[in-house]
Each structure stands twice: as structure tokens, then as C-alpha cells.
Design a protein around this motif. Structure first.
Motif, mmCIF file in Angstrom:
data_model
loop_
_atom_site.group_PDB
_atom_site.id
_atom_site.type_symbol
_atom_site.label_atom_id
_atom_site.label_comp_id
_atom_site.label_asym_id
_atom_site.label_seq_id
_atom_site.Cartn_x
_atom_site.Cartn_y
_atom_site.Cartn_z
ATOM 1 N N ASP A 72 0.817 -1.216 0.000
ATOM 2 C CA ASP A 72 0.000 0.000 0.000
ATOM 3 C C ASP A 72 0.855 1.272 0.000
ATOM 4 O O ASP A 72 0.331 2.376 -0.205
ATOM 5 C CB ASP A 72 -0.923 0.025 1.215
ATOM 6 C CG ASP A 72 -1.943 -1.107 1.189
ATOM 7 O OD1 ASP A 72 -2.290 -1.566 0.080
ATOM 8 O OD2 ASP A 72 -2.373 -1.546 2.275
ATOM 9 N N ASP A 73 2.164 1.117 0.232
ATOM 10 C CA ASP A 73 3.043 2.276 0.226
ATOM 11 C C ASP A 73 3.292 2.808 -1.183
ATOM 12 O O ASP A 73 3.789 3.924 -1.348
ATOM 13 C CB ASP A 73 4.402 1.928 0.860
ATOM 14 C CG ASP A 73 4.294 1.688 2.360
ATOM 15 O OD1 ASP A 73 3.309 2.166 2.950
ATOM 16 O OD2 ASP A 73 5.182 1.027 2.927
ATOM 17 N N PHE A 74 2.960 2.021 -2.207
ATOM 18 C CA PHE A 74 3.205 2.454 -3.577
ATOM 19 C C PHE A 74 2.124 3.430 -4.027
ATOM 20 O O PHE A 74 0.933 3.164 -3.861
ATOM 21 C CB PHE A 74 3.234 1.258 -4.533
ATOM 22 C CG PHE A 74 4.325 0.275 -4.236
ATOM 23 C CD1 PHE A 74 5.619 0.694 -4.024
ATOM 24 C CD2 PHE A 74 4.050 -1.080 -4.160
ATOM 25 C CE1 PHE A 74 6.629 -0.208 -3.752
ATOM 26 C CE2 PHE A 74 5.050 -1.995 -3.890
ATOM 27 C CZ PHE A 74 6.351 -1.556 -3.685
ATOM 28 N N PRO A 75 2.525 4.548 -4.636
ATOM 29 C CA PRO A 75 1.526 5.487 -5.133
ATOM 30 C C PRO A 75 0.809 4.937 -6.362
ATOM 31 O O PRO A 75 1.252 3.961 -6.980
ATOM 32 C CB PRO A 75 2.352 6.723 -5.491
ATOM 33 C CG PRO A 75 3.708 6.187 -5.795
ATOM 34 C CD PRO A 75 3.901 5.010 -4.875
ATOM 35 N N GLU A 76 -0.284 5.564 -6.725
ATOM 36 C CA GLU A 76 -1.038 5.168 -7.911
ATOM 37 C C GLU A 76 -0.151 5.289 -9.143
ATOM 38 O O GLU A 76 0.585 6.258 -9.315
ATOM 39 C CB GLU A 76 -2.278 6.062 -8.071
ATOM 40 C CG GLU A 76 -3.246 5.572 -9.136
ATOM 41 C CD GLU A 76 -3.813 4.191 -8.809
ATOM 42 O OE1 GLU A 76 -4.025 3.418 -9.756
ATOM 43 O OE2 GLU A 76 -4.024 3.895 -7.617
ATOM 44 N N GLY A 77 -0.206 4.248 -9.990
ATOM 45 C CA GLY A 77 0.593 4.245 -11.212
ATOM 46 C C GLY A 77 2.020 3.773 -11.026
ATOM 47 O O GLY A 77 2.828 3.839 -11.957
#
Length: 327
Positions: free
Chosen positions: A217-222
Motif C-alpha cells: 500500500d506504500d506504492f503510489p497510484e501508477g
């Protein structure tokens, strides 16, 4: 400021370069203003080696705008070979044909606003085009003064030998870090034998070795890392467990996990020039401080033992992309 320098055959570069891809694509929303500040600060701190590619979104345009008035202070690397995504044909596509290479370099020169590229890579070997044909055409660019040195990315030792027999290869770029040690099995020893430089991309395991990624969930959108097997399901937690040991060793040394991981890569040979990517000044400064981290033979052994070859769980690329590695 002057940093340590290393050589990629005839190219003299700072011992750490700057991977610029994430400034424009792959890692969340671009922030050109922050990226330009990071590029300026890198140059002020002595970084001379900057890496881009024609497939990195608008990255060549960004660098072209930044390079004005600075070109003589920069060793610039770019790449060709990947084709833009085609919704009708999912998965990565490559083209190493000489005529395509000529079109690609002309487009890159225009976007970069320069008359020459210091290091020009074939981004992936084209299974449909003999490497001798591609490199033979690339060698023409050297003779014309359009390119200073030739590079290959993610190739096998055999392909490197064939290519180097056509024209001296300045550098091979491949993913290499504590959690991706595949090059040690073939291409890295061959680089040493042939006098070819080695340029590790993602030397921080796509950020995983920094210890700051605790959940998918730490990854941003895209973010391009989401479909990577190493960042999914059980693999993620197993890899996190191994990184915990790297964090412990870093704390014991009094450095950050990123600095320990970069110092380990740098210690693998003086013709190795990692290009950690960042678009933020604070991470740039942290990464460059790794050049001052000296690891004893005992420390190197302990770090290697903490993250031995094959310790990372899951393939390092999604399906389709894996087929183009070690080409």
C-alpha cells in the motif's frame, strides 16, 4: 564538489550516477520542479553521469531542457530498443533493427537538444535481429561522432562477447543489487574479462532495500512496482524479513540501509558505476554519502551472507518482461 570517479572503458564518470527514469514515469506522479532541483543539486555535488532512455515518458525532454548550458559537464547515457505500448499487443516489444536505431537516435538527439550522446545503449536485445547487425549499425554512430561509446542492457555473457567482437562495448547495464545478484553468474565476470564497465540499475532493489517500503500500500497510484512478483503476496513479507537483517547490519555500522546496500555494490569492483534513481534531493544526498562508507572484508562477507544469491522471493520482472532478460 568533486566525487570519486570511475571508468566505463573510455568514459570517465562519477562513481555514482543518477538514474532519471523515475522523474518522468514509473514511480507515481512526476514533479518536474522537484526533479530539476535534484538534477541541479546532483551536478553541484559532483555527479557527472546521467541515465535516461527514449521510452521513459518525457524524460529526454526534461533532461534536454535542463542540459542547456551544462552539456560539457555531463556524461549523458540514453537507450533505444523498446517500442511504445500497443493495446492490441500486450507486453513489452523491442526493435533492434539498424533502420529503427537510426530513427531512434535522431529522435533522442532532438529531444535532448544535443549533437551527441556519450553512452548509447541497446535497451534489450532483439530476438529477431542478430546482435552483430544492431551493434554494427551503432558503431556507425561512433564513427560519425553522434555517439561516444556503446552499451548493452540486460544481455547474456554470450551476447556481450559477440557484440564486443564487432565494436568495443563501453558498458553493460543490468539490474544488480543485494536482492538481484544474477549478473554474478555470467555477465559480470565477462565484463571484467573484456574490460567492459558495468552499470547497475535499481541498486537499491527498486527502493526495497531502503527499508522504507513496509507494505504494498506504500506504492503510489501508477507505480510500476505493483505488478512485480517480488512486491506481491507472500513474496513481499518474505523479502521484508530478509531486508530486516540488512537494516540491522546498517544500524550496527551507523549508516542507513540504502548506504550499506550501495556501498556493497560499489565494493564489487572499480569498474562498477551504480545509478540509483531518485527525484528528491534528500535521497540524492543520502545515496551519495554511500561513497564515504568503507566496508571491511568481514563486513562485506556478513552483508553478502545476510542476502545471499537467490534469497529474494519472486521473479524480478512481471511475465513478458522476464523473457527479455539475459538476452
Amino acid at each position: 564538489m568533486t566525487l570519486q570517479h570511475r571508468r566505463l572503458r573510455d568514459l570517465n564518470v562519477s562513481a555514482l550516477g543518477l538514474g532519471c527514469m523515475g522523474m518522468s514515469t514509473g514511480y507515481g506522479q512526476p514533479d518536474d520542479a522537484e526533479s530539476l532541483r535534484t538534477l541541479d543539486h546532483a551536478l553541484d555535488l559532483g555527479v557527472t553521469f546521467y541515465d535516461t532512455a527514449d521510452i521513459y515518458g518525457a524524460n529526454e525532454d526534461l533532461l534536454g531542457a535542463w542540459l542547456k548550458g551544462k552539456r560539457d559537464r555531463v556524461v549523458l547515457a540514453s537507450k533505444f530498443g523498446f517500442l511504445p505500448p500497443d493495446p492490441a499487443r500486450p507486453g513489452p516489444r523491442v526493435n533492434g533493427r539498424p533502420e529503427y536505431m537510426r530513427q531512434a537516435v535522431e529522435r533522442s538527439l532532438k529531444r535532448l537538444g544535443t549533437e551527441y550522446i556519450d553512452l548509447y545503449y541497446l535497451h534489450r536485445a532483439d530476438p529477431q535481429t542478430p546482435i552483430e547487425d544492431t551493434v554494427g549499425a551503432m558503431a556507425e554512430l561512433v564513427r560519425e561522432g553522434v555517439v561516444r561509446g556503446l552499451g548493452l542492457s540486460e544481455v547474456s555473457a554470450e551476447t556481450l562477447r559477440r557484440a564486443n567482437a564487432v565494436h568495443p562495448i563501453s558498458a553493460v547495464q543490468s539490474e544488480y543489487s543485494l536482492w538481484t545478484r544474477d549478473p554474478e553468474d555470467g555477465v559480470l565476470p565477462t565484463c571484467r574479462e573484456l574490460g567492459v564497465g558495468f552499470v547497475p540499475f535499481s541498486p537499491l532493489g527498486r527502493g526495497f532495500l531502503s527499508g522504507e517500503i513496509r507494505s504494498p500500500d506504500d506504492f503510489p497510484e501508477g507505480d510500476m512496482r505493483k505488478p512485480h512478483p517480488r512486491f506481491q503476496g507472500e513474496n513481499f513479507q518474505k523479502n521484508l524479513d530478509v531486508v530486516a537483517e540488512v537494516q540491522r547490519l546498517a544500524a550496527e555500522k551507523g549508516v542507513t540501509p540504502s548506504q550499506l546496500a550501495l556501498a556493497w555494490v560499489l565494493a564489487q569492483g572499480d569498474t562498477i558505476v551504480p545509478i540509483p534513481g531518485t527525484k528528491r534531493v534528500k535521497y540524492l544526498e543520502e545515496n551519495l554519502a554511500a561513497l564515504n562508507v568503507q566496508l571491511t572484508p568481514d563486513e562485506l562477507e556478513r552483508v553478502s551472507a545476510a542476502f545471499p544469491r537467490g534469497a529474494a522471493q519472486g521473479n524480478r520482472q512481471p511475465p513478458g518482461a522476464m523473457e527479455l532478460l539475459n538476452g
